[in-house]
Design a protein around this motif. Sequence first.
Motif, PDB file in Angstrom:
ATOM      1  N   LYS A  46       0.837  -1.201   0.000  1.00  0.00           N
ATOM      2  CA  LYS A  46       0.000   0.000   0.000  1.00  0.00           C
ATOM      3  C   LYS A  46       0.872   1.253   0.000  1.00  0.00           C
ATOM      4  N   ARG A  47       1.925   1.245   0.813  1.00  0.00           N
ATOM      5  CA  ARG A  47       2.862   2.380   0.809  1.00  0.00           C
ATOM      6  C   ARG A  47       3.520   2.532  -0.557  1.00  0.00           C
ATOM      7  N   LEU A  48       3.890   1.407  -1.146  1.00  0.00           N
ATOM      8  CA  LEU A  48       4.528   1.431  -2.455  1.00  0.00           C
ATOM      9  C   LEU A  48       3.606   2.046  -3.508  1.00  0.00           C
ATOM     10  N   SER A  49       2.353   1.626  -3.536  1.00  0.00           N
ATOM     11  CA  SER A  49       1.421   2.158  -4.532  1.00  0.00           C
ATOM     12  C   SER A  49       1.231   3.661  -4.359  1.00  0.00           C
ATOM     13  N   CYS A  50       1.211   4.130  -3.130  1.00  0.00           N
ATOM     14  CA  CYS A  50       1.084   5.576  -2.871  1.00  0.00           C
ATOM     15  C   CYS A  50       2.350   6.329  -3.264  1.00  0.00           C
ATOM     16  N   ALA A  51       3.483   5.739  -2.945  1.00  0.00           N
ATOM     17  CA  ALA A  51       4.763   6.443  -3.044  1.00  0.00           C
ATOM     18  C   ALA A  51       5.286   6.595  -4.458  1.00  0.00           C
ATOM     19  N   ILE A  52       4.944   5.680  -5.357  1.00  0.00           N
ATOM     20  CA  ILE A  52       5.578   5.749  -6.685  1.00  0.00           C
ATOM     21  C   ILE A  52       4.593   5.900  -7.833  1.00  0.00           C
ATOM     22  N   LYS A  53       3.307   6.026  -7.537  1.00  0.00           N
ATOM     23  CA  LYS A  53       2.302   6.120  -8.600  1.00  0.00           C
ATOM     24  C   LYS A  53       2.597   7.275  -9.555  1.00  0.00           C
ATOM     25  N   HIS A  54       3.145   8.365  -9.059  1.00  0.00           N
ATOM     26  CA  HIS A  54       3.389   9.561  -9.870  1.00  0.00           C
ATOM     27  C   HIS A  54       4.701   9.495 -10.657  1.00  0.00           C
ATOM     28  N   LEU A  55       5.517   8.486 -10.408  1.00  0.00           N
ATOM     29  CA  LEU A  55       6.829   8.400 -11.052  1.00  0.00           C
ATOM     30  C   LEU A  55       6.745   7.720 -12.419  1.00  0.00           C
ATOM     31  N   PRO A  56       7.688   8.037 -13.303  1.00  0.00           N
ATOM     32  CA  PRO A  56       7.709   7.398 -14.616  1.00  0.00           C
ATOM     33  C   PRO A  56       8.346   6.007 -14.534  1.00  0.00           C
ATOM     34  N   ILE A  57       7.618   5.098 -13.929  1.00  0.00           N
ATOM     35  CA  ILE A  57       8.101   3.731 -13.779  1.00  0.00           C
ATOM     36  C   ILE A  57       6.902   2.794 -13.872  1.00  0.00           C
ATOM     37  N   ARG A  58       7.143   1.658 -14.462  1.00  0.00           N
ATOM     38  CA  ARG A  58       6.093   0.653 -14.624  1.00  0.00           C
ATOM     39  C   ARG A  58       6.625  -0.648 -14.046  1.00  0.00           C
ATOM     40  N   LEU A  59       5.839  -1.270 -13.139  1.00  0.00           N
ATOM     41  CA  LEU A  59       6.313  -2.524 -12.586  1.00  0.00           C
ATOM     42  C   LEU A  59       5.193  -3.514 -12.349  1.00  0.00           C
ATOM     43  N   ASP A  78      12.041  -8.388   7.204  1.00  0.00           N
ATOM     44  CA  ASP A  78      10.667  -8.631   6.789  1.00  0.00           C
ATOM     45  C   ASP A  78       9.910  -7.309   6.864  1.00  0.00           C
ATOM     46  N   PRO A  79       9.354  -6.819   5.808  1.00  0.00           N
ATOM     47  CA  PRO A  79       9.358  -7.306   4.433  1.00  0.00           C
ATOM     48  C   PRO A  79      10.578  -6.788   3.666  1.00  0.00           C
ATOM     49  N   THR A  80      10.830  -7.388   2.511  1.00  0.00           N
ATOM     50  CA  THR A  80      11.907  -6.939   1.626  1.00  0.00           C
ATOM     51  C   THR A  80      11.382  -6.901   0.199  1.00  0.00           C
ATOM     52  N   LEU A  81      11.687  -5.792  -0.494  1.00  0.00           N
ATOM     53  CA  LEU A  81      11.308  -5.650  -1.897  1.00  0.00           C
ATOM     54  C   LEU A  81      12.505  -5.983  -2.773  1.00  0.00           C
ATOM     55  N   VAL A  82      12.307  -6.945  -3.664  1.00  0.00           N
ATOM     56  CA  VAL A  82      13.327  -7.327  -4.637  1.00  0.00           C
ATOM     57  C   VAL A  82      12.878  -6.762  -5.978  1.00  0.00           C
ATOM     58  N   GLU A  96       8.106   7.954   2.116  1.00  0.00           N
ATOM     59  CA  GLU A  96       9.104   8.919   1.656  1.00  0.00           C
ATOM     60  C   GLU A  96      10.394   8.216   1.223  1.00  0.00           C
ATOM     61  N   GLN A  97      10.818   7.204   1.983  1.00  0.00           N
ATOM     62  CA  GLN A  97      12.013   6.447   1.620  1.00  0.00           C
ATOM     63  C   GLN A  97      11.789   5.656   0.331  1.00  0.00           C
ATOM     64  N   ILE A  98      10.604   5.119   0.172  1.00  0.00           N
ATOM     65  CA  ILE A  98      10.270   4.393  -1.053  1.00  0.00           C
ATOM     66  C   ILE A  98      10.335   5.331  -2.245  1.00  0.00           C
ATOM     67  N   THR A  99       9.727   6.521  -2.102  1.00  0.00           N
ATOM     68  CA  THR A  99       9.735   7.499  -3.192  1.00  0.00           C
ATOM     69  C   THR A  99      11.161   7.875  -3.572  1.00  0.00           C
ATOM     70  N   LYS A 100      11.998   8.182  -2.593  1.00  0.00           N
ATOM     71  CA  LYS A 100      13.382   8.574  -2.872  1.00  0.00           C
ATOM     72  C   LYS A 100      14.150   7.468  -3.588  1.00  0.00           C
ATOM     73  N   ALA A 101      13.987   6.236  -3.131  1.00  0.00           N
ATOM     74  CA  ALA A 101      14.699   5.119  -3.747  1.00  0.00           C
ATOM     75  C   ALA A 101      14.268   4.935  -5.203  1.00  0.00           C
ATOM     76  N   PHE A 102      12.969   5.041  -5.473  1.00  0.00           N
ATOM     77  CA  PHE A 102      12.490   4.869  -6.839  1.00  0.00           C
ATOM     78  C   PHE A 102      12.787   6.083  -7.713  1.00  0.00           C
ATOM     79  N   GLU A 103      12.835   7.279  -7.133  1.00  0.00           N
ATOM     80  CA  GLU A 103      13.251   8.453  -7.913  1.00  0.00           C
ATOM     81  C   GLU A 103      14.678   8.262  -8.401  1.00  0.00           C
ATOM     82  N   GLN A 104      15.526   7.765  -7.526  1.00  0.00           N
ATOM     83  CA  GLN A 104      16.922   7.497  -7.892  1.00  0.00           C
ATOM     84  C   GLN A 104      16.988   6.404  -8.960  1.00  0.00           C
ATOM     85  N   PHE A 105      16.192   5.365  -8.790  1.00  0.00           N
ATOM     86  CA  PHE A 105      16.172   4.252  -9.736  1.00  0.00           C
ATOM     87  C   PHE A 105      15.683   4.709 -11.117  1.00  0.00           C
ATOM     88  N   ALA A 106      14.693   5.606 -11.146  1.00  0.00           N
ATOM     89  CA  ALA A 106      14.079   6.032 -12.404  1.00  0.00           C
ATOM     90  C   ALA A 106      14.887   7.088 -13.152  1.00  0.00           C
TER      91      ALA A 106
END
Length: 116
Positions: A46-59, A78-82, A96-106
């Motif tokens: 749920k946090r993931l869906s909120c945090a990265i929905k606006h980013l240019p990434i598809r998963l 626990d939990p871990t995202l691969v 916020e940490q999820i968003t930052k990590a995916f912003e860097q990834f994208a």
Amino acid sequence: MPENSQQFDACHVMNEGEILNPQLSDLPLHEAVLYGDRILTAKFSKRLSCAIKHLPIRLRFRYNHSIEEAIDMGIAKDPTLVLDGEIFLEGLVSAEQITKAFEQFAKPKKTDEKRG
């Protein structure tokens, strides 16, 4: 597909096999597997869906609740995202940490073409 379907809602527990941002079909499809117990993985998704929905990434999203497989992957929290086969985020981190990590990834990867 109607624009008000759950797939386009920002904050929801993601379903097995769901593709986040399916409308961005010109982007590569990344594979995300969330390892851990059912309650913590649901909270994380749920946090993931909120945090990265606006980013240019598809998963494409999957769950794995097997302790044995997590240990084989080298997962300790626990939990871990691969993401694409590599441990990406560990523990129940903040949105916020999820968003930052995916912003860097994208971010587009910089090349060294201008050196010389």
